[in-house]
Design a protein around this motif. Structure first.
Motif, PDB file in Angstrom:
ATOM      1  N   ALA A  94       0.837  -1.207   0.000  1.00  0.00           N
ATOM      2  CA  ALA A  94       0.000   0.000   0.000  1.00  0.00           C
ATOM      3  C   ALA A  94       0.867   1.250   0.000  1.00  0.00           C
ATOM      4  O   ALA A  94       0.593   2.198  -0.743  1.00  0.00           O
ATOM      5  N   ALA A  95       1.922   1.256   0.798  1.00  0.00           N
ATOM      6  CA  ALA A  95       2.815   2.411   0.867  1.00  0.00           C
ATOM      7  C   ALA A  95       3.551   2.619  -0.452  1.00  0.00           C
ATOM      8  O   ALA A  95       3.671   3.751  -0.938  1.00  0.00           O
ATOM      9  N   LEU A  96       4.040   1.530  -1.039  1.00  0.00           N
ATOM     10  CA  LEU A  96       4.777   1.633  -2.301  1.00  0.00           C
ATOM     11  C   LEU A  96       3.878   2.141  -3.432  1.00  0.00           C
ATOM     12  O   LEU A  96       4.263   3.037  -4.180  1.00  0.00           O
ATOM     13  N   VAL A  97       2.686   1.571  -3.537  1.00  0.00           N
ATOM     14  CA  VAL A  97       1.768   1.990  -4.602  1.00  0.00           C
ATOM     15  C   VAL A  97       1.365   3.447  -4.394  1.00  0.00           C
ATOM     16  O   VAL A  97       1.283   4.215  -5.346  1.00  0.00           O
ATOM     17  N   GLY A  98       1.155   3.840  -3.153  1.00  0.00           N
ATOM     18  CA  GLY A  98       0.799   5.221  -2.863  1.00  0.00           C
ATOM     19  C   GLY A  98       1.894   6.215  -3.194  1.00  0.00           C
ATOM     20  O   GLY A  98       1.636   7.377  -3.491  1.00  0.00           O
ATOM     21  N   GLU A  99       3.133   5.756  -3.164  1.00  0.00           N
ATOM     22  CA  GLU A  99       4.286   6.621  -3.427  1.00  0.00           C
ATOM     23  C   GLU A  99       4.543   6.828  -4.919  1.00  0.00           C
ATOM     24  O   GLU A  99       5.186   7.792  -5.322  1.00  0.00           O
ATOM     25  N   ILE A 100       4.039   5.952  -5.755  1.00  0.00           N
ATOM     26  CA  ILE A 100       4.367   5.969  -7.181  1.00  0.00           C
ATOM     27  C   ILE A 100       4.036   7.297  -7.853  1.00  0.00           C
ATOM     28  O   ILE A 100       4.858   7.848  -8.580  1.00  0.00           O
ATOM     29  N   GLN A 101       2.848   7.812  -7.630  1.00  0.00           N
ATOM     30  CA  GLN A 101       2.380   8.971  -8.391  1.00  0.00           C
ATOM     31  C   GLN A 101       3.298  10.180  -8.265  1.00  0.00           C
ATOM     32  O   GLN A 101       3.540  10.873  -9.240  1.00  0.00           O
ATOM     33  N   GLY A 102       3.827  10.458  -7.116  1.00  0.00           N
ATOM     34  CA  GLY A 102       4.671  11.642  -6.955  1.00  0.00           C
ATOM     35  C   GLY A 102       6.157  11.368  -7.073  1.00  0.00           C
ATOM     36  O   GLY A 102       6.973  12.262  -6.875  1.00  0.00           O
ATOM     37  N   ALA A 103       6.528  10.141  -7.400  1.00  0.00           N
ATOM     38  CA  ALA A 103       7.933   9.747  -7.413  1.00  0.00           C
ATOM     39  C   ALA A 103       8.639  10.147  -8.710  1.00  0.00           C
ATOM     40  O   ALA A 103       8.007  10.292  -9.757  1.00  0.00           O
ATOM     41  N   SER A 104       9.949  10.292  -8.613  1.00  0.00           N
ATOM     42  CA  SER A 104      10.760  10.554  -9.804  1.00  0.00           C
ATOM     43  C   SER A 104      10.795   9.285 -10.653  1.00  0.00           C
ATOM     44  O   SER A 104      10.446   8.198 -10.185  1.00  0.00           O
ATOM     45  N   ARG A 118       0.265 -10.207  -4.827  1.00  0.00           N
ATOM     46  CA  ARG A 118      -0.413  -9.919  -6.081  1.00  0.00           C
ATOM     47  C   ARG A 118      -1.814  -9.384  -5.831  1.00  0.00           C
ATOM     48  O   ARG A 118      -2.269  -8.455  -6.475  1.00  0.00           O
ATOM     49  N   SER A 119      -2.499  -9.975  -4.872  1.00  0.00           N
ATOM     50  CA  SER A 119      -3.846  -9.526  -4.522  1.00  0.00           C
ATOM     51  C   SER A 119      -3.815  -8.085  -3.998  1.00  0.00           C
ATOM     52  O   SER A 119      -4.669  -7.267  -4.350  1.00  0.00           O
ATOM     53  N   ALA A 120      -2.834  -7.769  -3.172  1.00  0.00           N
ATOM     54  CA  ALA A 120      -2.715  -6.418  -2.618  1.00  0.00           C
ATOM     55  C   ALA A 120      -2.382  -5.405  -3.714  1.00  0.00           C
ATOM     56  O   ALA A 120      -2.935  -4.303  -3.733  1.00  0.00           O
ATOM     57  N   VAL A 121      -1.494  -5.775  -4.633  1.00  0.00           N
ATOM     58  CA  VAL A 121      -1.162  -4.874  -5.742  1.00  0.00           C
ATOM     59  C   VAL A 121      -2.407  -4.601  -6.575  1.00  0.00           C
ATOM     60  O   VAL A 121      -2.705  -3.458  -6.928  1.00  0.00           O
ATOM     61  N   GLU A 122      -3.146  -5.652  -6.868  1.00  0.00           N
ATOM     62  CA  GLU A 122      -4.371  -5.499  -7.664  1.00  0.00           C
ATOM     63  C   GLU A 122      -5.370  -4.580  -6.966  1.00  0.00           C
ATOM     64  O   GLU A 122      -5.971  -3.701  -7.588  1.00  0.00           O
ATOM     65  N   LYS A 123      -5.527  -4.757  -5.665  1.00  0.00           N
ATOM     66  CA  LYS A 123      -6.467  -3.950  -4.889  1.00  0.00           C
ATOM     67  C   LYS A 123      -6.065  -2.477  -4.890  1.00  0.00           C
ATOM     68  O   LYS A 123      -6.891  -1.598  -5.136  1.00  0.00           O
ATOM     69  N   HIS A 124      -4.800  -2.190  -4.639  1.00  0.00           N
ATOM     70  CA  HIS A 124      -4.340  -0.810  -4.525  1.00  0.00           C
ATOM     71  C   HIS A 124      -4.176  -0.136  -5.887  1.00  0.00           C
ATOM     72  O   HIS A 124      -4.190   1.088  -5.973  1.00  0.00           O
ATOM     73  N   ALA A 125      -4.039  -0.921  -6.935  1.00  0.00           N
ATOM     74  CA  ALA A 125      -3.902  -0.353  -8.275  1.00  0.00           C
ATOM     75  C   ALA A 125      -5.171   0.388  -8.684  1.00  0.00           C
ATOM     76  O   ALA A 125      -5.100   1.381  -9.413  1.00  0.00           O
ATOM     77  N   ARG A 126      -6.302  -0.065  -8.209  1.00  0.00           N
ATOM     78  CA  ARG A 126      -7.584   0.526  -8.602  1.00  0.00           C
ATOM     79  C   ARG A 126      -7.694   2.008  -8.248  1.00  0.00           C
ATOM     80  O   ARG A 126      -8.438   2.742  -8.880  1.00  0.00           O
ATOM     81  N   SER A 127      -6.951   2.430  -7.232  1.00  0.00           N
ATOM     82  CA  SER A 127      -7.050   3.829  -6.798  1.00  0.00           C
ATOM     83  C   SER A 127      -6.061   4.737  -7.529  1.00  0.00           C
ATOM     84  O   SER A 127      -6.013   5.934  -7.247  1.00  0.00           O
ATOM     85  N   GLN A 128      -5.307   4.194  -8.467  1.00  0.00           N
ATOM     86  CA  GLN A 128      -4.291   4.958  -9.176  1.00  0.00           C
ATOM     87  C   GLN A 128      -4.787   5.422 -10.546  1.00  0.00           C
ATOM     88  O   GLN A 128      -5.760   4.893 -11.070  1.00  0.00           O
ATOM     89  N   ILE A 129      -4.057   6.379 -11.121  1.00  0.00           N
ATOM     90  CA  ILE A 129      -4.391   6.820 -12.471  1.00  0.00           C
ATOM     91  C   ILE A 129      -4.099   5.680 -13.453  1.00  0.00           C
ATOM     92  O   ILE A 129      -3.337   4.765 -13.148  1.00  0.00           O
ATOM     93  N   LEU A 130      -4.714   5.764 -14.619  1.00  0.00           N
ATOM     94  CA  LEU A 130      -4.631   4.657 -15.587  1.00  0.00           C
ATOM     95  C   LEU A 130      -3.219   4.257 -15.960  1.00  0.00           C
ATOM     96  O   LEU A 130      -2.920   3.064 -16.045  1.00  0.00           O
TER      97      LEU A 130
END
Length: 70
Positions: A5-15, A39-51
């Protein structure tokens, strides 16, 4: 899987360099012993990200998917 969850949340603003590191770390987690849970957690948290980020995460899921049963 708070780490995911922390890693996926960090992606959008990361270099670009940090994004590459995050995607590598996520792929490593998906290939680990707890891969199905990761894999299940990545799939779940991916839904809240931009395309574009969702697509990158889906590629990781495709690469780490277990082989089909014959």
């Amino acid at each position: 899987m708070e780490t995911i969850a922390a890693l996926v949340g960090e992606i959008q603003g990361a270099s670009a360099e940090r994004k590459k590191a995050i995607f590598s770390e996520l792929e490593e987690l998906c290939r680990s012993e707890d891969g199905n849970e990761a894999r299940s957690a990545v799939e779940k948290h991916a839904r809240s990200q931009i395309l574009t980020i969702q697509w990158e995460l889906e590629e990781i899921l495709e690469r780490t998917a277990p082989p089909p049963v014959e």
